[in-house]
Write a protein that holds these residues in place. Structure first.
Motif: not given
Length: 509
Positions: A296, A299-301, A303, A306-307
């Motif tokens: 999890t 996945r935060t990294r 995101h 991508i931002y």
């Protein structure tokens, strides 16, 4: 010491435990052995254990015990006496002058029992116990054939700064009782993680091939990471504000929540204190390697990237075939000349699978070497052109082999909306296809200069292409001169159009 753990065998394509890699379920817990209880239970009677432990008082004074005599074979004749007495170790008294003048030290023969019980399967233990509790067994048989249980202490042992921990767990690995991690008498302090890395790189590979050592130390590092980050969170002001509420939870509340989570029926609105506890656990677990919460955190990294960089341009999966790699065998100790590999040296596929399954460190070294070279030579400034960033995660397959998932951001400012608009232009489409064909290749060297004809039982027509299926594609590959992609002009009714003309533009080739 002894450890309680659940080490399982994964799926193997050969359906054999010797070719299957291993995995750990749950946590490992270490206990003290109850040594006085074991001593009082031994020795066993001579008839029960004649080949291991023997009571000297029960041995005959001037004869061979009957239980041993029954296993011996008597031969008449002295032709083979001399050859049977010859050992592997030279007799130091045969030539005292020569033996004393050399530096060689004779080694006497010895044997080591299976102290870990790794060769005894769970099925054998179950069958033995079932045999002892059968109703048709008499009481005398049950009394004379006892199952000796080795109990342990009721509380786990201290795993912090305990130099006797691994020495007591693995006496066959630390043969002299020395070299254990976190030994305070060592003049130079060595980090636990680095010390474990050093042990797993031993030339004799005894730590690597042990059935449980790598899992015990890995789980030990996991728990230490969890405790370290839990200690950090406990010092934060936001944790102190919710500590009293968390402390009010009952064990039944936690058991009920775990049961609902396993059934996927848990509601976050049911208990606010429980939600806060789960939130802290998730935060701590995100920093523990191999945990579900660490994925999890990854996945935060992603995101965040991508931002910052936009959507990735390429998604790539690299799945090395460790069983078929000479480099993996080389890391596992197989003597190979990597500059001149002979087919006869690679053994059978089954034997290679056995070697890979028993050498997990060698497999990890092979994977790390291959992926590092791919990243350095092909990704960073390689065939893909300039890139802005890449992000990869390593996962294991069902059989335990490693593979990599990689996201790549190409160095351009084109947004998905821009791509959708420009793809309408024919010139842009041709350039995009040329770029994809330049960076994506198929290795068909094995089929070069081969003409293999196969009857598909279908009419030879080129006006309406046949239904495109996997079998048709495979047949087409087998009927083409792959060196020049020329048509096969054989008269037999086969599909012989070049492969690039058969596939529709929507299917990448």
């Amino acid at each position: 010491y002894r450890h309680n753990s659940c080490i399982i065998k994964l799926h193997s394509p050969f359906h054999s435990t010797t070719t299957a890699q291993t995995a750990l379920k749950g946590n490992c817990i270490t206990f003290l052995q109850d040594v006085p209880n074991i001593v009082n239970s031994l020795p066993l009677t001579l008839d029960e254990l004649c080949d291991t432990l023997k009571n000297i008082a029960q041995l005959p004074e001037d004869d061979v015990p009957e239980c041993i005599m029954s296993t011996m074979e008597q031969k008449i004749g002295d032709e083979e006496i001399q050859s049977e007495r010859i050992g592997y170790i030279p007799d130091p008294l045969s030539d005292p002058i020569e033996r004393t003048s050399t530096d060689s030290i004779p080694i006497s023969n010895s044997g080591v029992l299976d102290v870990n019980g790794s060769s005894v399967s769970s099925d054998e233990i179950t069958n033995y116990l079932l045999h002892k509790i059968k109703n048709d067994g008499t009481k005398e048989q049950m009394d004379t054939e006892n199952v000796y249980l080795i109990p342990h202490s009721s509380k786990p042992v201290n795993e912090y700064f305990n130099p006797k921990l691994l020495v007591g767990l693995y006496p066959t690995l630390f043969c002299y009782g020395r070299g254990a991690p976190e030994d305070q008498s060592r003049p130079v302090k060595v980090n636990l993680r680095e010390h474990i890395r050093y042990l797993l790189s031993y030339n004799d590979r005894r730590f690597e091939t042990n059935h449980s050592f790598i899992f015990v130390v890995f789980n030990l590092l996991q728990r230490r990471d969890a405790c370290f980050h839990a200690q950090l969170i406990a010092t934060k002001p936001y944790f102190r504000a919710s500590a009293d509420e968390i402390q009010s939870l009952k064990s039944k509340d936690i058991e009920m929540a775990l049961d609902n989570i396993s059934k996927k029926t848990y509601s976050s609105e049911s208990n606010s204190a429980l939600n806060k506890l789960l939130h802290h656990i998730k935060t701590i677990g995100g920093r523990v390697m191999g945990s579900a919460y660490s994925r999890t955190a990854l996945r935060t990294r992603i995101h965040a990237l991508i931002y910052n960089q936009g959507l990735p341009s390429i998604f790539l999966t690299i799945n090395p075939a460790d069983i078929h790699s000479p480099v993996a065998l080389y890391f596992a100790g197989v003597k190979l000349d990597l500059d001149n590999i002979q087919i006869s040296q690679l053994m059978t596929t089954y034997k290679r699978a056995e070697i890979i399954a028993s050498h997990p460190v060698a497999t990890a070294k092979f994977f790390h070497l291959l992926i590092s070279n791919i990243l350095n030579t092909m990704i960073s400034g390689g065939v893909l052109g300039p890139i802005k960033a890449y992000f990869g995660t390593v996962e294991s397959q069902g059989r335990g082999s490693l593979h990599l998932h990689l996201l790549i951001w190409l160095d351009h400012e084109m947004k998905p909306a821009d791509m959708k608009q420009k793809i309408q232009n024919a010139d842009f489409r041709e350039k995009l296809i040329a770029y994809l064909e330049d960076i994506i290749k198929e290795d068909l060297d094995e089929f070069k200069n081969k003409h293999i004809f196969e009857n598909l039982d279908m009419p030879r027509t080129f006006n309406t292409p046949p239904r495109l299926s996997q079998d048709n594609i495979y047949a087409a590959l087998r009927t083409i001169d792959l060196t020049g992609l020329a048509e096969n002009i054989n008269k037999s009714p086969v599909w012989s159009t070049p492969i690039k003309q058969q596939l529709s533009p929507s299917i990448p080739y």
